[in-house]
Design an enzyme around this catalytic site. Structure first.
Site, PDB file in Angstrom:
ATOM      1  N   ASP A 389      -0.377 -11.659  13.298  1.00  0.00           N
ATOM      2  CA  ASP A 389       0.233 -11.481  14.630  1.00  0.00           C
ATOM      3  C   ASP A 389       0.575 -12.816  15.289  1.00  0.00           C
ATOM      4  O   ASP A 389       1.587 -12.931  15.976  1.00  0.00           O
ATOM      5  CB  ASP A 389      -0.722 -10.725  15.568  1.00  0.00           C
ATOM      6  CG  ASP A 389      -0.977  -9.308  15.092  1.00  0.00           C
ATOM      7  OD1 ASP A 389      -0.189  -8.816  14.272  1.00  0.00           O
ATOM      8  OD2 ASP A 389      -1.971  -8.701  15.542  1.00  0.00           O
TER       9      ASP A 389
HETATM   10  P1  NAP Z   1      -4.246 -10.444  12.322  1.00  0.00           P
HETATM   11  O1  NAP Z   1      -2.924 -10.289  12.978  1.00  0.00           O
HETATM   12  O2  NAP Z   1      -5.285  -9.442  12.603  1.00  0.00           O
HETATM   13  O3  NAP Z   1      -3.951 -10.482  10.746  1.00  0.00           O
HETATM   14  C1  NAP Z   1      -4.949 -10.790   9.848  1.00  0.00           C
HETATM   15  C2  NAP Z   1      -4.362 -10.717   8.456  1.00  0.00           C
HETATM   16  O4  NAP Z   1      -5.358 -11.186   7.584  1.00  0.00           O
HETATM   17  C3  NAP Z   1      -4.025  -9.299   8.036  1.00  0.00           C
HETATM   18  O5  NAP Z   1      -2.632  -9.102   8.020  1.00  0.00           O
HETATM   19  C4  NAP Z   1      -4.671  -9.142   6.653  1.00  0.00           C
HETATM   20  O6  NAP Z   1      -3.682  -8.773   5.701  1.00  0.00           O
HETATM   21  C5  NAP Z   1      -5.186 -10.534   6.345  1.00  0.00           C
HETATM   22  N1  NAP Z   1      -6.482 -10.491   5.659  1.00  0.00           N
HETATM   23  C6  NAP Z   1      -7.555  -9.711   5.921  1.00  0.00           C
HETATM   24  N2  NAP Z   1      -8.538  -9.961   5.074  1.00  0.00           N
HETATM   25  C7  NAP Z   1      -8.088 -10.925   4.231  1.00  0.00           C
HETATM   26  C8  NAP Z   1      -8.644 -11.595   3.126  1.00  0.00           C
HETATM   27  N3  NAP Z   1      -9.882 -11.330   2.680  1.00  0.00           N
HETATM   28  N4  NAP Z   1      -7.894 -12.524   2.504  1.00  0.00           N
HETATM   29  C9  NAP Z   1      -6.634 -12.794   2.918  1.00  0.00           C
HETATM   30  N5  NAP Z   1      -6.051 -12.189   3.959  1.00  0.00           N
HETATM   31  C10 NAP Z   1      -6.777 -11.253   4.612  1.00  0.00           C
HETATM   32  O7  NAP Z   1      -4.876 -11.871  12.595  1.00  0.00           O
HETATM   33  P2  NAP Z   1      -4.403 -13.084  13.518  1.00  0.00           P
HETATM   34  O8  NAP Z   1      -3.031 -13.530  13.155  1.00  0.00           O
HETATM   35  O9  NAP Z   1      -5.525 -14.045  13.499  1.00  0.00           O
HETATM   36  O10 NAP Z   1      -4.233 -12.455  14.957  1.00  0.00           O
HETATM   37  C11 NAP Z   1      -5.310 -12.050  15.720  1.00  0.00           C
HETATM   38  C12 NAP Z   1      -5.020 -10.698  16.312  1.00  0.00           C
HETATM   39  O11 NAP Z   1      -6.246 -10.172  16.761  1.00  0.00           O
HETATM   40  C13 NAP Z   1      -4.087 -10.751  17.501  1.00  0.00           C
HETATM   41  O12 NAP Z   1      -3.332  -9.579  17.572  1.00  0.00           O
HETATM   42  C14 NAP Z   1      -5.061 -10.831  18.668  1.00  0.00           C
HETATM   43  O13 NAP Z   1      -4.516 -10.383  19.884  1.00  0.00           O
HETATM   44  C15 NAP Z   1      -6.158  -9.921  18.157  1.00  0.00           C
HETATM   45  N6  NAP Z   1      -7.492 -10.187  18.683  1.00  0.00           N
HETATM   46  C16 NAP Z   1      -7.850 -11.451  18.970  1.00  0.00           C
HETATM   47  C17 NAP Z   1      -9.096 -11.707  19.447  1.00  0.00           C
HETATM   48  C18 NAP Z   1      -9.472 -13.126  19.821  1.00  0.00           C
HETATM   49  O14 NAP Z   1     -10.089 -13.337  20.853  1.00  0.00           O
HETATM   50  N7  NAP Z   1      -9.139 -14.084  18.987  1.00  0.00           N
HETATM   51  C19 NAP Z   1     -10.026 -10.653  19.587  1.00  0.00           C
HETATM   52  C20 NAP Z   1      -9.640  -9.337  19.228  1.00  0.00           C
HETATM   53  C21 NAP Z   1      -8.352  -9.133  18.787  1.00  0.00           C
HETATM   54  P3  NAP Z   1      -4.118  -8.046   4.333  1.00  0.00           P
HETATM   55  O15 NAP Z   1      -4.914  -6.852   4.718  1.00  0.00           O
HETATM   56  O16 NAP Z   1      -2.823  -7.721   3.682  1.00  0.00           O
HETATM   57  O17 NAP Z   1      -4.902  -9.034   3.537  1.00  0.00           O
END
Ligand code: NAP
Length: 466
Positions: A389
């Site tokens: 994201d």
């Molecule tokens: P993300 O959008 O959740 O994407 C994480 C990606 O990691 C997934 O597409 C997944 O794809 C991949 N993944 C998962 N396990 C993996 C593994 N073992 N090896 C390789 N890839 C793996 O993460 P982000 O870009 O860090 O964004 C964070 C999101 O979480 C935002 O939408 C944010 O608003 C939200 N959020 C943030 C917080 C905060 O405070 N930081 C708290 C809660 C929510 P695959 O499954 O295809 O591997």
């Protein structure tokens, strides 16, 4: 005033100062450990000072509560870093429940003492404490349930939802006001509790998983404010100070996170963000290009500037130590490696900073989103490790996307993008990412730890290092 009273007040003063220093130190990675220590000392002093209080009749119940708290608290501290947001939500819910129960107990005690004990001042504090405490209790439980996926993470919406929610809160406050002036109408008290508990649930269910971090820090602010009200009820100055610090820091964090996502509070609370929805731009069939670890290693080796964008996947895979090895390999070749940190990457604020610090990656190599973005067009390779994201260009231009307006790391502007993830599954917001389909993007499919490990092997084989 007894001797114990003065000692307690002195201990409270020291604890208050330590809480303030703790927050100050926690705001920078270099002093964060000292900040944690100061916080622990402050809390120990606060509990110790309170136990010296002259009004304590028996320690039996206190001891029992401490045993129960320890039985629940110790296993909670074992949760993996990826589960810390839901663990935090659970702690807030306990805090809210404690405040609500103390307020209720005080109301019953003072009611039995006679109407003169229930002054409007005390009743105002009790009502504020109970409304905030009980809504924090159920709201935080719901937030925890959503993050742990015990309940659906998508927003649960229905017609006139915001109107119903606001009406419920208005009724709870109105009944609270009546009870402030007519405290002997005791049967109104359970109504306030029930309405607050219900409001907590209804407030959270329409909020999507992607907004949970902001909501959790907002609930943190509510828990802090209910502790302030509890401080007024119990006439405890330390509780007022600590609650105010807790409440304001939670509020400031929510503001920072809202800014990081370019959202307003109203939009987070009432916008039903995060609905699973395919972005219009990528609904047509498109193909992605994939690369092997060998191809990726070659690209990395030829680069002058590599920007690593870590995300939730790096945390899941626990790949940070492999990332450190990769950093060492590139560093030895004189390649400039920078880490781009998005404020909401991962699942909690500071998630990436903690993991990279654990792997002892030099802190000056971590660059905030606003500082790295102008450098992106200069980057030869951007290595996206389990981030999705936070690098989705739809946030910049796709008005129909639920993440539209959220600032992102401009990974698409680098000369080449290498994206490591296991599948084409979406990230937290449940939407496709057009970055993966871009001409200059190569997907390296696999678990982040395994793929980065392979990259290190390739590089050490090619460079003869190790
Ligand atoms: P993300 O959008 O959740 O994407 C994480 C990606 O990691 C997934 O597409 C997944 O794809 C991949 N993944 C998962 N396990 C993996 C593994 N073992 N090896 C390789 N890839 C793996 O993460 P982000 O870009 O860090 O964004 C964070 C999101 O979480 C935002 O939408 C944010 O608003 C939200 N959020 C943030 C917080 C905060 O405070 N930081 C708290 C809660 C929510 P695959 O499954 O295809 O591997």
């Amino acid at each position: 005033m007894t001797y114990e009273f003065h000692v307690t007040q002195l201990i409270y003063l020291v604890a208050s100062a330590l809480f303030v220093f703790s927050l100050k130190w926690l705001s920078h990675p270099k002093t964060a450990r000292r900040g944690v220590l100061a916080g622990v000392l402050a809390m120990t002093a606060a509990v110790g000072g309170t136990l010296m209080h002259h009004e304590i009749v028996t320690f039996k119940w206190i001891a029992l509560a401490m045993v129960i708290g320890t039985i629940i608290g110790v296993p909670l501290s074992w949760v993996p870093l990826t589960a810390v947001p839901q663990r935090t939500a659970l702690s807030h819910s306990f805090g809210g429940l404690a405040a609500g129960l103390v307020g209720t107990a005080k109301y019953i005690l003072w009611l039995n003492e006679g109407p003169e004990a229930l002054t409007s001042y005390r009743m105002t504090a009790i009502v504020i404490e109970c409304i905030l405490g009980y809504l924090t209790f159920t709201g935080s439980l719901m937030a925890c349930g959503k993050l742990q996926e015990w309940i659906p993470t998508r927003p649960i919406t229905y017609k006139n939802q915001n109107l119903i929610n606001l009406s419920l809160l208005t009724i709870a406050v109105a009944v609270g006001v009546i009870i402030v002036f007519k405290p002997y109408l005791w049967w109104l008290f359970p109504i306030v509790i029930l309405l607050s508990l219900t409001f907590g649930v209804l407030l959270i269910i329409p909020i999507g998983g992607a907004d949970m971090p902001t909501v959790i820090s907002l609930l943190n602010a509510y828990a802090g404010l209910s502790a302030v009200a509890m401080g007024f009820v119990l006439e405890n100055k330390l509780l007022i100070t600590a609650g105010a610090l807790d409440g304001s820091s939670g509020f400031i964090l929510s503001v920072i996170m809202c800014r990081a996502m370019n959202r307003s509070f109203a939009n987070v609370l009432f916008g039903a963000f995060g609905q699973v929805k395919a972005s219009a731009a990528v609904t047509e069939q498109r193909t992605v290009k994939s690369a092997t670890a060998q191809d990726a290693a070659q690209l990395l080796e030829q680069a002058q500037l590599v920007v690593v964008v870590p995300g939730y996947g790096m945390a899941v895979a626990q790949a940070q130590h492999r990332v450190r090895e990769l950093y060492d390999q590139l560093n030895k070749r004189g390649i400039d490696v920078k880490f781009a940190i998005h404020p909401v990457a991962g699942r909690m604020p500071g998630h990436m900073n903690v993991l990279l610090a654990e792997a002892e990656i030099p802190y000056d190599k971590l660059t905030e989103m606003d500082d790295i973005n102008p450098e992106m067009p200069r980057a030869d390779v951007v290595l996206v490790i389990g981030a999705n994201d936070v690098v989705n260009p739809a946030a910049r231009h796709d008005k129909g996307s639920p993440i539209y307006g959220m600032p992102i790391i401009d990974a698409d502007k680098a000369k080449t993008c290498l994206a490591i993830k296991r599948t084409m599954n979406p990230g937290f917001a449940g939407i496709e990412n057009e970055l993966y389909y871009a001409d200059n993007t190569l997907m390296v499919f696999g678990d982040a730890k395994a793929v980065v490990g392979d990259l290190v092997k390739e590089l050490s084989a090619q460079g003869g290092i190790h």
